[in-house]
Design a protein around this motif. Structure first.
Motif, PDB file in Angstrom:
ATOM      1  N   MET A  48      -1.344 -15.547   2.002  1.00 60.30           N
ATOM      2  CA  MET A  48      -1.002 -15.453   2.998  1.00 60.30           C
ATOM      3  C   MET A  48      -1.423 -14.086   3.990  1.00 60.30           C
ATOM      4  SD  MET A  48       3.115 -14.544   5.169  1.00 60.30           S
ATOM      5  CE  MET A  48       3.023 -12.919   5.601  1.00 60.30           C
ATOM      6  N   PHE A  49      -2.393 -14.214   4.792  1.00 59.21           N
ATOM      7  CA  PHE A  49      -3.457 -13.250   5.754  1.00 59.21           C
ATOM      8  C   PHE A  49      -2.195 -12.323   6.465  1.00 59.21           C
ATOM      9  CE2 PHE A  49      -6.686 -14.710   3.452  1.00 59.21           C
ATOM     10  CZ  PHE A  49      -7.773 -13.787   3.911  1.00 59.21           C
ATOM     11  N   TYR A  50      -2.575 -11.427   6.635  1.00 59.52           N
ATOM     12  CA  TYR A  50      -1.582 -10.235   7.573  1.00 59.52           C
ATOM     13  C   TYR A  50      -2.290  -9.733   7.839  1.00 59.52           C
ATOM     14  CZ  TYR A  50       0.952  -6.226   9.574  1.00 59.52           C
ATOM     15  OH  TYR A  50       1.245  -5.570  10.382  1.00 59.52           O
ATOM     16  N   LYS A  51      -2.965  -9.624   9.064  1.00 58.74           N
ATOM     17  CA  LYS A  51      -3.155  -8.896  10.610  1.00 58.74           C
ATOM     18  C   LYS A  51      -2.499  -7.785  11.710  1.00 58.74           C
ATOM     19  CE  LYS A  51      -5.500 -11.439  13.492  1.00 58.74           C
ATOM     20  NZ  LYS A  51      -6.361 -11.798  15.207  1.00 58.74           N
ATOM     21  N   GLY A  52      -2.397  -6.848  11.261  1.00 57.46           N
ATOM     22  CA  GLY A  52      -1.219  -6.089  11.954  1.00 57.46           C
ATOM     23  C   GLY A  52      -1.647  -4.428  11.338  1.00 57.46           C
ATOM     24  N   GLU A  53      -0.385  -3.899  11.750  1.00 60.40           N
ATOM     25  CA  GLU A  53      -0.040  -2.723  11.624  1.00 60.40           C
ATOM     26  C   GLU A  53       0.139  -2.199   9.891  1.00 60.40           C
ATOM     27  OE1 GLU A  53      -1.921  -0.290  13.412  1.00 60.40           O
ATOM     28  OE2 GLU A  53      -1.732  -1.703  14.737  1.00 60.40           O
ATOM     29  N   LEU A  54      -0.552  -1.612   9.939  1.00 61.39           N
ATOM     30  CA  LEU A  54       0.331  -1.130   8.301  1.00 61.39           C
ATOM     31  C   LEU A  54       1.454   0.272   7.469  1.00 61.39           C
ATOM     32  CD1 LEU A  54      -0.296  -1.047   5.725  1.00 61.39           C
ATOM     33  CD2 LEU A  54      -1.973   0.718   5.536  1.00 61.39           C
ATOM     34  N   LYS A  55       1.554   1.264   8.807  1.00 60.15           N
ATOM     35  CA  LYS A  55       2.346   1.952   8.715  1.00 60.15           C
ATOM     36  C   LYS A  55       3.924   1.582   8.546  1.00 60.15           C
ATOM     37  CE  LYS A  55       3.984   5.997  11.243  1.00 60.15           C
ATOM     38  NZ  LYS A  55       4.299   7.176  12.585  1.00 60.15           N
ATOM     39  N   LYS A  56       4.292   0.469   9.489  1.00 59.64           N
ATOM     40  CA  LYS A  56       5.709   0.179   8.522  1.00 59.64           C
ATOM     41  C   LYS A  56       5.766  -0.397   7.398  1.00 59.64           C
ATOM     42  CE  LYS A  56       8.120  -4.367  10.242  1.00 59.64           C
ATOM     43  NZ  LYS A  56       8.016  -5.525  11.171  1.00 59.64           N
ATOM     44  N   TYR A  57       5.006  -0.973   6.933  1.00 58.76           N
ATOM     45  CA  TYR A  57       4.717  -1.351   5.368  1.00 58.76           C
ATOM     46  C   TYR A  57       4.754  -0.317   4.579  1.00 58.76           C
ATOM     47  CZ  TYR A  57       4.336  -5.316   8.018  1.00 58.76           C
ATOM     48  OH  TYR A  57       5.024  -6.720   9.333  1.00 58.76           O
ATOM     49  N   LYS A  58       4.201   0.791   4.768  1.00 63.76           N
ATOM     50  CA  LYS A  58       3.573   1.690   4.042  1.00 63.76           C
ATOM     51  C   LYS A  58       5.549   3.103   3.967  1.00 63.76           C
ATOM     52  CE  LYS A  58      -0.128   4.149   4.035  1.00 63.76           C
ATOM     53  NZ  LYS A  58      -1.118   4.674   4.538  1.00 63.76           N
ATOM     54  N   GLU A  59       5.698   3.287   4.907  1.00 64.69           N
ATOM     55  CA  GLU A  59       6.973   3.592   5.632  1.00 64.69           C
ATOM     56  C   GLU A  59       7.956   3.342   4.243  1.00 64.69           C
ATOM     57  OE1 GLU A  59       7.489   5.035   9.362  1.00 64.69           O
ATOM     58  OE2 GLU A  59       6.066   5.929   9.283  1.00 64.69           O
ATOM     59  N   ALA A  60       8.122   1.045   4.943  1.00 67.03           N
ATOM     60  CA  ALA A  60       9.338   0.677   4.082  1.00 67.03           C
ATOM     61  C   ALA A  60       9.260   0.841   3.403  1.00 67.03           C
ATOM     62  CB  ALA A  60       9.369  -0.596   5.569  1.00 67.03           C
ATOM     63  N   LEU A  61       7.710   0.091   2.260  1.00 66.34           N
ATOM     64  CA  LEU A  61       8.217   0.225   0.660  1.00 66.34           C
ATOM     65  C   LEU A  61       7.170   1.040  -0.034  1.00 66.34           C
ATOM     66  CD1 LEU A  61       6.746  -3.482   2.676  1.00 66.34           C
ATOM     67  CD2 LEU A  61       9.100  -3.086   1.120  1.00 66.34           C
ATOM     68  N   ASP A  62       7.382   1.502   1.010  1.00 65.73           N
ATOM     69  CA  ASP A  62       6.889   3.463  -0.411  1.00 65.73           C
ATOM     70  C   ASP A  62       5.482   3.100  -0.857  1.00 65.73           C
ATOM     71  OD1 ASP A  62       8.567   4.907   0.407  1.00 65.73           O
ATOM     72  OD2 ASP A  62      10.061   4.135  -0.838  1.00 65.73           O
ATOM     73  N   PHE A  63       4.440   2.145  -0.608  1.00 65.70           N
ATOM     74  CA  PHE A  63       3.562   2.091  -0.550  1.00 65.70           C
ATOM     75  C   PHE A  63       1.792   3.457  -0.183  1.00 65.70           C
ATOM     76  CE2 PHE A  63       1.643  -0.986   1.982  1.00 65.70           C
ATOM     77  CZ  PHE A  63       2.227  -1.854   2.083  1.00 65.70           C
ATOM     78  N   GLU A  64       1.514   3.596  -1.054  1.00 64.69           N
ATOM     79  CA  GLU A  64       0.830   4.965  -0.462  1.00 64.69           C
ATOM     80  C   GLU A  64      -0.341   5.039  -0.640  1.00 64.69           C
ATOM     81  OE1 GLU A  64       1.179   7.104   1.803  1.00 64.69           O
ATOM     82  OE2 GLU A  64       2.929   6.202   2.264  1.00 64.69           O
ATOM     83  N   ARG A  65      -0.977   4.962  -2.293  1.00 63.23           N
ATOM     84  CA  ARG A  65      -2.313   4.353  -3.102  1.00 63.23           C
ATOM     85  C   ARG A  65      -2.518   3.017  -2.509  1.00 63.23           C
ATOM     86  NH1 ARG A  65       1.749   4.721  -7.017  1.00 63.23           N
ATOM     87  NH2 ARG A  65       0.473   3.710  -8.248  1.00 63.23           N
ATOM     88  N   LYS A  66      -3.911   3.173  -1.943  1.00 62.61           N
ATOM     89  CA  LYS A  66      -4.168   2.233  -1.061  1.00 62.61           C
ATOM     90  C   LYS A  66      -5.310   0.903  -1.724  1.00 62.61           C
ATOM     91  CE  LYS A  66      -8.774   3.974   0.092  1.00 62.61           C
ATOM     92  NZ  LYS A  66      -9.667   4.162   1.517  1.00 62.61           N
ATOM     93  N   ASP A  67      -5.272   1.922  -3.171  1.00 66.80           N
ATOM     94  CA  ASP A  67      -6.298   1.365  -4.019  1.00 66.80           C
ATOM     95  C   ASP A  67      -5.473   0.466  -5.035  1.00 66.80           C
ATOM     96  OD1 ASP A  67      -9.013   1.874  -2.480  1.00 66.80           O
ATOM     97  OD2 ASP A  67      -8.824   3.517  -4.092  1.00 66.80           O
ATOM     98  N   THR A  68      -4.308   0.325  -4.776  1.00 63.00           N
ATOM     99  CA  THR A  68      -3.703  -0.819  -5.901  1.00 63.00           C
ATOM    100  C   THR A  68      -2.787  -1.384  -5.195  1.00 63.00           C
ATOM    101  OG1 THR A  68      -3.165   1.524  -6.343  1.00 63.00           O
ATOM    102  CG2 THR A  68      -0.726  -0.088  -6.974  1.00 63.00           C
ATOM    103  N   PRO A  69      -2.796  -2.774  -5.756  1.00 60.76           N
ATOM    104  CA  PRO A  69      -1.713  -4.091  -4.829  1.00 60.76           C
ATOM    105  C   PRO A  69      -0.103  -3.243  -5.314  1.00 60.76           C
ATOM    106  CG  PRO A  69      -2.532  -4.467  -7.025  1.00 60.76           C
ATOM    107  CD  PRO A  69      -2.766  -3.367  -6.789  1.00 60.76           C
ATOM    108  N   TYR A  70       0.323  -3.909  -4.659  1.00 58.08           N
ATOM    109  CA  TYR A  70       2.048  -4.001  -4.603  1.00 58.08           C
ATOM    110  C   TYR A  70       3.025  -4.852  -5.015  1.00 58.08           C
ATOM    111  CZ  TYR A  70       1.212   1.320  -3.746  1.00 58.08           C
ATOM    112  OH  TYR A  70       0.800   1.890  -4.316  1.00 58.08           O
TER     113      TYR A  70
END
Length: 185
Positions: A130-152
């Motif tokens: 599933m491709f997502y196109k949009g803003e990232l900030k909401k998900y980074k905050e809600a899901l605590d994923f900060e390391r961009k080179d890592t899948p979650y």
């Protein structure tokens, strides 16, 4: 790199993954909408309620490569249904979605990347990407994923709440933890 540095790095990663899992457990998964490679619109968790759901998310090229390391093991474990079930065949009834995230300047490459991935992906996996196109900030905050080179990765219960979280490249121990969790329910 000396042995002490390697051990310290491994210990740090274990603590980070452990904290990620504890920070997320029990929280509702944030609403995300996207398009599968079969052009189906999916809303998570709305369209996944009633079944457990495994979600893998990546928002950089390197994390997407590590996300792909999960494709075959997840397919073999959760998606593939053998024509003749054997004695040790598991019968998981799980939604699975791998989500490459196109945010910021990468949004422009969304359709081209979809077309390319559709042509290079095993047809059996296509409905699960599933491709997502949009803003990232909401998900980074809600899901605590900060390391961009890592899948979650997140496992959602039947109501859409996070019951397990992990990150990084595929490993047998990570898959085992997911399977054990699903077998408990």
């Amino acid at each position: 790199m000396n042995l002490y540095t390697k051990i310290l790095g491994t210990a740090t990663m274990i603590v980070a993954v452990s904290l990620l899992a504890k920070a997320q457990k029990g929280k509702p998964f944030p609403y995300i909408e996207g398009e599968t490679l079969t052009n189906q619109q999916i809303n998570i968790p709305n369209n996944t309620k009633g079944k457990f759901t495994l979600i893998g998310m990546a928002y950089s090229k390197k994390s997407e490569d590590e996300l792909k390391s999960w494709f075959n093991p997840v397919y073999q474990t959760f998606i593939h249904k053998p024509s003749t079930p054997g004695l040790f065949t598991t019968g998981y009834d799980v939604n699975v979605y791998f989500i490459p995230m196109f945010t910021g300047a990468k949004k422009a490459a969304y359709k081209v990347a979809m077309k390319k991935m559709r042509s290079k992906t095993d047809p059996k996996l296509i409905p699960h990407i599933m491709f997502y196109k949009g803003e990232l900030k909401k998900y980074k905050e809600a899901l605590d994923f900060e390391r961009k080179d890592t899948p979650y990765f997140f496992v959602l219960d039947k109501e859409g709440n996070i019951v397990h979280a992990t990150s990084g490249k595929y490993s047998g121990s990570k898959m085992e933890a997911i399977e054990e969790l699903l077998e408990e329910w």
